[in-house]
Design an enzyme around this catalytic site. Structure first.
Site, short mmCIF file in Angstrom:
data_model
loop_
_atom_site.label_atom_id
_atom_site.label_comp_id
_atom_site.label_asym_id
_atom_site.label_seq_id
_atom_site.Cartn_x
_atom_site.Cartn_y
_atom_site.Cartn_z
N LYS A 139 1.32 -1.20 0.07
CA LYS A 139 0.21 -0.12 -0.07
C LYS A 139 0.85 1.18 -0.25
CE LYS A 139 -3.87 -2.22 0.77
NZ LYS A 139 -5.29 -2.05 -0.50
N ASN B 161 -18.94 -6.82 1.89
CA ASN B 161 -17.75 -6.13 0.67
C ASN B 161 -17.33 -7.56 -0.03
OD1 ASN B 161 -17.73 -4.78 2.58
ND2 ASN B 161 -16.48 -5.68 4.20
N GLU C 148 -7.76 1.35 -9.14
CA GLU C 148 -9.35 1.26 -8.63
C GLU C 148 -8.94 3.03 -8.14
OE1 GLU C 148 -10.63 -1.17 -4.80
OE2 GLU C 148 -11.17 -2.84 -6.64
N GLU D 21 -6.04 1.90 -5.71
CA GLU D 21 -4.87 0.38 -5.13
C GLU D 21 -5.55 0.19 -6.37
OE1 GLU D 21 -6.63 -2.69 -2.61
OE2 GLU D 21 -8.19 -2.88 -3.72
N ASN E 159 -4.74 -3.96 -8.86
CA ASN E 159 -4.77 -5.62 -8.72
C ASN E 159 -4.32 -5.76 -9.46
OD1 ASN E 159 -7.27 -5.55 -6.08
ND2 ASN E 159 -8.21 -5.23 -7.50
N PHE F 283 -28.62 -10.81 3.71
CA PHE F 283 -28.24 -10.79 2.45
C PHE F 283 -27.77 -12.21 1.88
CE2 PHE F 283 -29.14 -6.43 3.75
CZ PHE F 283 -29.57 -6.41 3.25
#
Length: 641
Positions: free
Chosen positions: A163, A209, A249, A262, A264, A322
């Protein structure tokens, strides 16, 4: 580069933040190709690899195999012992078991996978997503053996996986950053310094998430912001000397200011929506780049052609948080490929087992249209025509999301589900007209079934006792309501008077088919009759939601009021498992006092741990499980006095 957009907690454009993903692709040469729905053209004279191993399972393994077959590349599948009969195993040219069910002993077992590579002489490895796709050590070990990793080099994986380092690189590349926040854009680049951005993806609809619905492009971005975001994603990819497909992102605020989050360094789950609007096959491009070919496109060749929507179809019960996992065998499975402009990326077939060991995704359902409204309408039709039996699934939730006014208007965020359904998902809420349509359809199905039962091989069972009956008086129970229904037959149509309205119901009434196309006063509906019994109980999937009804003759309905009702179980004193899984921990023993809401045990299923809590304050009477036990849905775990 496709940007993924995830909007912040306050919701939609009124909220503080949006997250966009952008995919990048690098190219030196330009090849203009006509737009195709899912893939670009393959040149058979362009040689890449003879044999490729897929270090993954399920739908993404099947997805990679499909492109490899198109490119003339032989494939090697790996699998755990419980996946021996999986679809990706059957599709591949070779398949080798790498260990038992736990991922740490199979799909994450680098030693076993390296042995398979040596044994099969695979020249390259595609990691898919998840598992080892962003594992720098795996990429290093492949490189040391002279095996090509279909992805970026170890430097890019390390740089973007850290990060702090990734944010410093972004700042040096003049990419917008904000302290404490991250952002994502997907990228695609080659080894010759060429990079393209492939537009953005909207990925805000989530639960726990995890994304549920994705689309491309986003309703939120304008061309200027899209271009600026794409250019910054390209700058970042070049700064890290990135080669392959990847996702950057970005966090976007309500004023369309965007900030790097970030990167991916892999193919994303929702890559099909980008393929639909660009006409590119991203797996094919990854393989070409890994072999050393330059990209065949330039930025001007990358269109936004139409609109694509992806729904992740899971083996889950959407009425529990959910979506809590469901396991079992797919006793009946039929993908809605008869619907125009539908793509299904799946790794299952009829008879496949959904186990507790892996992600509960059944498939990714993608629809394409010339605009968003058309893509969403096709998705609605595709969901209605999707047949899944043997496990619970989230079709009802997906359908409700895509028809919700807030979603249609583009007012979406990562908090969409809890904001729209604060008391949990309850299924489709029928309007008065829809309720009458369901009642009339159920009554017509009942009569059609009764008429069919009087025949054998198309002729009456007892020829001398032909029935001249053309009208029926029924009683239909739906929820807490009981509705008289008068049914009369005219050819293949039924006239049903129910709840103060007369409706005309027409169908071919092929009761052997899992799907029934029914026209109700001119409105076409695709329904599924899931079950029925001799007591008049019937389950119908209508507008995506399963409704339980009871249909009785007028006489039987009069008598039913004398039948005793089964007393409901007192669930406050017992704890049952809401899903199949493994007991990770038990926190109590007989004699312990517990408080309402206190954790009693933890159940793990499909990579997710769930805390089971006490429904009331009391003393533990008995514990029926221990750590390590496997439990099924509804199994008794703990009793209170």
């Amino acid at each position: 580069m496709a940007a993924a957009l995830r909007r912040g907690a306050a919701g939609g454009r009124r909220g503080l933040w949006t997250l966009l993903r952008c995919e990048t692709l690098c190219s030196r040469w330009c090849l203009i190709t006509s737009h195709k729905l899912y893939s670009s053209v393959y040149d058979p004279n362009e040689k890449t690899f003879e044999k490729l191993l897929i270090a993954n399972r399920g739908e993404i393994a099947c997805r990679v195999i499909k492109t490899c077959k198109k490119m003339g590349i032989k494939t090697v599948a790996i699998h755990s012992d419980v996946d021996a009969n999986a679809v990706h195993v059957k599709m591949a040219d070779e398949a080798v078991c790498v260990g038992p069910a736990p991922t740490s002993k199979s799909y994450l077992n680098m030693d076993a996978i390296m042995e398979v590579i040596k044994k099969t002489r695979a020249q390259a490895v595609h990691p898919g997503y998840g598992f080892l796709s962003e594992n720098r050590e795996f990429a290093r070990r492949l490189a040391s053996e002279g095996v090509t990793f279909i992805g970026p080099d170890t430097h890019a994986i390390q740089a973007m996986g850290d990060k702090i380092e990734s944010k410093l690189l972004a700042k040096n590349a003049k990419v917008n950053t904000i302290p404490g926040f991250d952002g994502v854009v997907k990228v695609l680049a080659d080894k010759h310094g060429n990079t393209l951005w492939l537009n953005e993806r909207e990925c805000s609809i989530q639960r726990r998430n995890q994304k549920v619905v994705e689309e491309a492009p986003s309703t939120f971005l304008d061309p200027e912001t899209r271009r600026a975001m794409g250019e910054q994603a390209v700058a970042l990819a070049k700064a890290v000397k990135y080669s392959s497909a990847g996702t950057v992102e970005f966090l976007v605020d309500s004023s369309k200011n965007f900030y790097f989050l970030e990167m991916n360094t892999r193919l994303q789950v929702e890559h099909p929506v980008t393929e639909c609007i660009t006409g590119l096959d991203l797996v094919q491009e990854m393989i070409r780049v890994a072999k050393g070919y330059p990209l065949r496109h330039k930025q001007a060749d990358i269109p936004i052609n139409g609109w694509a929507v992806e729904c992740r179809v899971y083996a889950e019960d959407p009425y529990k948080s959910f979506g809590l996992p469901s396991i079992g065998k797919l006793s009946q499975y039929q993908e809605p490929l008869q619907v125009p402009s539908v793509r299904v990326d799946s790794g299952v077939q009829q008879g496949s087992d959904i186990s507790i060991f892996y992600d509960p995704m059944i498939s990714k359902l993608i629809t394409y249209g010339s605009n968003r409204a058309e893509a969403l309408k096709r998705m609605e039709e595709a969901l209605d025509n999707y047949v899944i039996r043997g496990v619970a699934h989230n079709i009802s939730l997906l359908r409700e999301v895509i028809i919700h006014p807030r979603f249609i208007q583009g007012e979406i965020s990562t908090k969409f589900l809890p904001e729209v359904y604060p008391d949990g998902f309850k299924g489709h809420k029928l309007t008065d007209l829809e309720r009458r349509e369901l009642l009339a359809t159920a009554a017509s199905l009942y009569v059609s079934e009764q008429l069919r039962s009087q025949k054998f091989l198309g002729t009456p069972r007892i020829p001398i006792a032909k029935s001249k009956r053309s009208s029926w008086e029924l009683s239909v129970r739906l929820g807490d309501g009981i509705y008289p229904a008068a049914v009369s037959k005219d050819g293949s149509s039924f006239s049903v008077e129910v709840d103060g309205m007369k409706l005309n119901v027409t169908s071919e009434w092929n009761l052997a088919s899992p799907l029934l196309s029914v026209t109700i006063d001119g409105t076409q509906r695709t329904i599924q009759r899931l079950s029925r019994n001799a007591a008049g109980d019937i389950s119908i999937q209508f507008l995506g939601t399963v409704y339980k009804l009871q249909i009785l003759t007028k006489v039987a309905a009069e008598m039913s009021k004398y039948m005793p009702e089964k007393a409901a179980e007192d669930t406050s004193s017992i704890l049952r498992s809401p899903m199949p899984g493994a007991v990770v921990a038990v926190s109590v023993k007989p004699g312990d006092m517990v408080s309402e809401g206190q954790e009693i045990c933890v159940i793990e299923a499909m990579k997710m741990q769930n805390s089971m809590t006490a429904a009331k304050t009391g003393k533990v009477k008995a514990v029926h499980c221990k750590a390590g036990d496997t439990v099924g849905e509804g199994d008794l775990l703990v009793e209170l006095e």
